[in-house]
Design a protein around this motif. Structure first.
Motif, PDB file in Angstrom:
ATOM      1  N   ILE A   1       0.407   6.789  -6.975  1.00 49.37           N
ATOM      2  CA  ILE A   1      -0.666   7.773  -7.184  1.00 49.37           C
ATOM      3  C   ILE A   1      -0.103   9.189  -7.138  1.00 49.37           C
ATOM      4  CG2 ILE A   1      -2.758   8.738  -6.133  1.00 49.37           C
ATOM      5  CD1 ILE A   1      -3.377   5.780  -5.252  1.00 49.37           C
ATOM      6  N   LYS A   2       0.753   9.449  -6.185  1.00 45.37           N
ATOM      7  CA  LYS A   2       1.367  10.776  -6.086  1.00 45.37           C
ATOM      8  C   LYS A   2       2.199  11.087  -7.328  1.00 45.37           C
ATOM      9  CE  LYS A   2       1.668  10.862  -1.009  1.00 45.37           C
ATOM     10  NZ  LYS A   2       2.580  10.875   0.157  1.00 45.37           N
ATOM     11  N   GLU A   3       2.951  10.099  -7.806  1.00 44.62           N
ATOM     12  CA  GLU A   3       3.781  10.299  -8.980  1.00 44.62           C
ATOM     13  C   GLU A   3       2.947  10.563 -10.229  1.00 44.62           C
ATOM     14  OE1 GLU A   3       6.300   6.868  -9.177  1.00 44.62           O
ATOM     15  OE2 GLU A   3       7.296   7.330  -7.276  1.00 44.62           O
ATOM     16  N   ALA A   4       1.696  10.090 -10.233  1.00 47.28           N
ATOM     17  CA  ALA A   4       0.781  10.343 -11.346  1.00 47.28           C
ATOM     18  C   ALA A   4      -0.042  11.607 -11.114  1.00 47.28           C
ATOM     19  CB  ALA A   4      -0.138   9.143 -11.556  1.00 47.28           C
ATOM     20  N   GLY A   5       0.365  12.410 -10.135  1.00 46.71           N
ATOM     21  CA  GLY A   5      -0.304  13.684  -9.890  1.00 46.71           C
ATOM     22  C   GLY A   5      -1.591  13.593  -9.113  1.00 46.71           C
ATOM     23  N   GLY A   6      -1.825  12.471  -8.448  1.00 46.50           N
ATOM     24  CA  GLY A   6      -3.085  12.284  -7.746  1.00 46.50           C
ATOM     25  C   GLY A   6      -2.987  12.382  -6.242  1.00 46.50           C
ATOM     26  N   ALA A   7      -4.140  12.316  -5.595  1.00 46.88           N
ATOM     27  CA  ALA A   7      -4.242  12.292  -4.139  1.00 46.88           C
ATOM     28  C   ALA A   7      -4.661  10.894  -3.712  1.00 46.88           C
ATOM     29  CB  ALA A   7      -5.261  13.318  -3.659  1.00 46.88           C
ATOM     30  N   ALA A   8      -3.936  10.308  -2.750  1.00 43.35           N
ATOM     31  CA  ALA A   8      -4.175   8.929  -2.324  1.00 43.35           C
ATOM     32  C   ALA A   8      -5.010   8.880  -1.048  1.00 43.35           C
ATOM     33  CB  ALA A   8      -2.847   8.213  -2.099  1.00 43.35           C
TER      34      ALA A   8
ATOM     35  N   PRO B   1       0.797  -1.224   0.000  1.00 42.61           N
ATOM     36  CA  PRO B   1       0.000   0.000   0.000  1.00 42.61           C
ATOM     37  C   PRO B   1       0.832   1.278   0.000  1.00 42.61           C
ATOM     38  CG  PRO B   1      -0.170  -1.144   2.110  1.00 42.61           C
ATOM     39  CD  PRO B   1       0.494  -2.077   1.162  1.00 42.61           C
ATOM     40  N   VAL B   2       1.967   1.269   0.683  1.00 39.54           N
ATOM     41  CA  VAL B   2       2.809   2.467   0.717  1.00 39.54           C
ATOM     42  C   VAL B   2       3.347   2.774  -0.678  1.00 39.54           C
ATOM     43  CG1 VAL B   2       4.943   3.452   1.631  1.00 39.54           C
ATOM     44  CG2 VAL B   2       3.398   2.199   3.155  1.00 39.54           C
ATOM     45  N   GLU B   3       3.730   1.718  -1.391  1.00 38.70           N
ATOM     46  CA  GLU B   3       4.218   1.915  -2.762  1.00 38.70           C
ATOM     47  C   GLU B   3       3.091   2.391  -3.674  1.00 38.70           C
ATOM     48  OE1 GLU B   3       6.754  -0.440  -6.247  1.00 38.70           O
ATOM     49  OE2 GLU B   3       6.235  -1.456  -4.364  1.00 38.70           O
ATOM     50  N   ALA B   4       1.889   1.854  -3.489  1.00 39.79           N
ATOM     51  CA  ALA B   4       0.753   2.277  -4.310  1.00 39.79           C
ATOM     52  C   ALA B   4       0.438   3.759  -4.081  1.00 39.79           C
ATOM     53  CB  ALA B   4      -0.471   1.421  -3.998  1.00 39.79           C
ATOM     54  N   ILE B   5       0.549   4.210  -2.844  1.00 42.60           N
ATOM     55  CA  ILE B   5       0.352   5.627  -2.542  1.00 42.60           C
ATOM     56  C   ILE B   5       1.374   6.463  -3.313  1.00 42.60           C
ATOM     57  CG2 ILE B   5       0.544   7.382  -0.728  1.00 42.60           C
ATOM     58  CD1 ILE B   5      -0.610   5.246   1.224  1.00 42.60           C
ATOM     59  N   ALA B   6       2.616   5.986  -3.362  1.00 44.73           N
ATOM     60  CA  ALA B   6       3.656   6.700  -4.104  1.00 44.73           C
ATOM     61  C   ALA B   6       3.334   6.737  -5.594  1.00 44.73           C
ATOM     62  CB  ALA B   6       5.016   6.037  -3.864  1.00 44.73           C
TER      63      ALA B   6
ATOM     64  N   VAL C   1      -3.405   0.101   9.551  1.00 46.47           N
ATOM     65  CA  VAL C   1      -3.872   1.364   8.965  1.00 46.47           C
ATOM     66  C   VAL C   1      -2.986   2.516   9.415  1.00 46.47           C
ATOM     67  CG1 VAL C   1      -5.799   3.007   8.840  1.00 46.47           C
ATOM     68  CG2 VAL C   1      -6.254   0.533   8.769  1.00 46.47           C
ATOM     69  N   ARG C   2      -2.656   2.542  10.691  1.00 43.43           N
ATOM     70  CA  ARG C   2      -1.777   3.606  11.202  1.00 43.43           C
ATOM     71  C   ARG C   2      -0.381   3.524  10.573  1.00 43.43           C
ATOM     72  NH1 ARG C   2      -3.530   6.389  15.671  1.00 43.43           N
ATOM     73  NH2 ARG C   2      -5.464   5.640  16.632  1.00 43.43           N
ATOM     74  N   HIS C   3       0.108   2.311  10.379  1.00 48.34           N
ATOM     75  CA  HIS C   3       1.419   2.139   9.756  1.00 48.34           C
ATOM     76  C   HIS C   3       1.410   2.710   8.333  1.00 48.34           C
ATOM     77  CE1 HIS C   3       5.187   0.291   8.471  1.00 48.34           C
ATOM     78  NE2 HIS C   3       4.537  -0.168   7.413  1.00 48.34           N
ATOM     79  N   ILE C   4       0.351   2.405   7.580  1.00 46.60           N
ATOM     80  CA  ILE C   4       0.243   2.907   6.205  1.00 46.60           C
ATOM     81  C   ILE C   4       0.193   4.432   6.200  1.00 46.60           C
ATOM     82  CG2 ILE C   4      -1.208   2.950   4.137  1.00 46.60           C
ATOM     83  CD1 ILE C   4      -2.138   0.107   4.953  1.00 46.60           C
ATOM     84  N   ILE C   5      -0.544   5.002   7.148  1.00 49.33           N
ATOM     85  CA  ILE C   5      -0.629   6.464   7.244  1.00 49.33           C
ATOM     86  C   ILE C   5       0.737   7.074   7.509  1.00 49.33           C
ATOM     87  CG2 ILE C   5      -1.544   8.381   8.613  1.00 49.33           C
ATOM     88  CD1 ILE C   5      -4.072   6.652   9.059  1.00 49.33           C
ATOM     89  N   LYS C   6       1.446   6.509   8.480  1.00 52.59           N
ATOM     90  CA  LYS C   6       2.744   7.067   8.866  1.00 52.59           C
ATOM     91  C   LYS C   6       3.786   6.921   7.764  1.00 52.59           C
ATOM     92  CE  LYS C   6       1.959   6.194  13.806  1.00 52.59           C
ATOM     93  NZ  LYS C   6       2.345   5.348  14.970  1.00 52.59           N
ATOM     94  N   GLU C   7       3.790   5.759   7.108  1.00 45.62           N
ATOM     95  CA  GLU C   7       4.815   5.490   6.102  1.00 45.62           C
ATOM     96  C   GLU C   7       4.465   6.059   4.728  1.00 45.62           C
ATOM     97  OE1 GLU C   7       7.804   4.107   6.696  1.00 45.62           O
ATOM     98  OE2 GLU C   7       7.236   4.112   8.828  1.00 45.62           O
ATOM     99  N   GLY C   8       3.181   6.022   4.379  1.00 39.78           N
ATOM    100  CA  GLY C   8       2.786   6.444   3.039  1.00 39.78           C
ATOM    101  C   GLY C   8       2.361   7.890   2.910  1.00 39.78           C
ATOM    102  N   GLN C   9       1.929   8.482   4.026  1.00 42.96           N
ATOM    103  CA  GLN C   9       1.461   9.876   4.015  1.00 42.96           C
ATOM    104  C   GLN C   9       0.378  10.110   2.957  1.00 42.96           C
ATOM    105  OE1 GLN C   9       2.694  12.442   6.277  1.00 42.96           O
ATOM    106  NE2 GLN C   9       3.322  10.523   7.238  1.00 42.96           N
ATOM    107  N   PRO C  10      -0.738   9.383   3.042  1.00 42.10           N
ATOM    108  CA  PRO C  10      -1.831   9.621   2.096  1.00 42.10           C
ATOM    109  C   PRO C  10      -2.522  10.947   2.395  1.00 42.10           C
ATOM    110  CG  PRO C  10      -2.559   8.138   3.818  1.00 42.10           C
ATOM    111  CD  PRO C  10      -1.083   8.357   4.050  1.00 42.10           C
TER     112      PRO C  10
END
Length: 288
Positions: free
Chosen positions: A190-197, A183-188, A211-220
């Motif tokens: 989306i960001k690289e494609a100009g989107g909001a995750a 999920p953290v990579e998927a968030i990246a 869920v908290r881990h994904i929030i902290k690491e991925g910064q959606p």
């Protein structure tokens, strides 16, 4: 955003025939118009192929159509979905990455059918595709609901819920999960494609530490607080988490259309957000 829609509501989670929804993208847009929505997001699984048709239908009906996607990921032995909004859906790198995910999905589907056959339930992929009632597009995606349809039609189960509970849901007899992007990579992506995750339907994972881990690491940018499978308890818990981490509180029905007489997951427009949430989401799109 169109100024006439400032007081409108938006369903930010809908699926079409491009993945495992029942309606064409244009039909989803027309249904949103009938239900009095100001707009909707098209968020098909691992594909953006339904967006152009929906955007054109939006122009014809005067509805805002938000380009989106729902990326299938895997973490802590759980399937986790990440929503992306306002992304550059024609981005070559994004499309290539989604194509790779669809290849994994195709392999998973074949393994599911193998398991069903081992259980004495004879189903082929050609039977699943023929059950679609239409030609499968090159960027379209077959999902578990399509397999569930066949199980119902063959009388193996009474309805879609039984198909998932008995055979297709996580931990069920024919469930298969293959290695996927995290999920953290998927968030990246989306960001690289100009989107909001946004983290989709967190209540379905049964693991708030994850869920908290994904929030902290991925910064959606946000978390889907309002979802058809969230009750008041989940809404309270995840709205609190959103405030804690400064995330936007998004929402959507996760509408897949009507299958075997049942609306799956929720009816279009049954969960929605106001335009100010959408504007904040758009403002965060593409931020590093």
């Amino acid at each position: 955003m169109n100024s006439v829609h400032l007081n409108g509501r938006y369903d930010l989670h809908t699926h079409t025939q491009a993945s495992d929804g029942m309606n064409t993208p244009a039909e989803n847009v027309r249904l949103a118009k009938q239900k009095g929505l100001a707009g909707l997001a098209i968020t098909d699984h691992d594909t953006v192929s339904g967006i152009p048709e929906a955007m054109e239908a939006g122009k014809q009906t005067g509805l805002d159509v938000i380009p989106g996607v729902e990326i299938s990921t895997r973490a802590s032995e759980k399937d986790v979905h990440i929503l992306g909004y306002f992304l550059q859906y024609e981005d070559e790198q994004l499309c290539s990455r989604l194509e790779q995910l669809r290849t994994v999905r195709e392999t998973r589907n074949e393994r599911i059918l193998e398991k069903l056959n081992e259980l004495g339930i004879a189903i082929s992929m050609s039977e699943v595709i023929s059950g679609l009632g239409r030609e499968l597009g090159p960027d379209d995606s077959v999902g578990r609901p399509h397999i569930a349809d066949v199980l119902v039609r063959k009388g193996v189960v009474a309805d879609l819920r039984e198909a998932f509970d008995k055979y297709l849901a996580e931990g069920a007899a024919a469930y298969v999960s293959l290695p996927r992007v995290g999920p953290v990579e998927a968030i990246a992506w989306i960001k690289e494609a100009g989107g909001a995750a946004v983290i989709a339907h967190p209540g379905l994972y049964g693991d708030d530490d994850l869920v908290r881990h994904i929030i902290k690491e991925g910064q959606p940018s946000g978390i889907e607080v309002y979802h058809s499978d969230h009750g008041p308890g989940e809404e309270m818990r995840y709205s609190g988490m959103a405030r804690e981490y400064g995330l936007l509180m998004t929402g959507g029905s996760d509408y897949h259309g009507v299958r075997q007489g049942q609306v799956f997951h929720g009816d279009l427009g049954s969960r929605s957000v106001t335009a100010d949430v959408l504007e904040q989401l758009q403002a965060r799109a593409g931020r590093p």
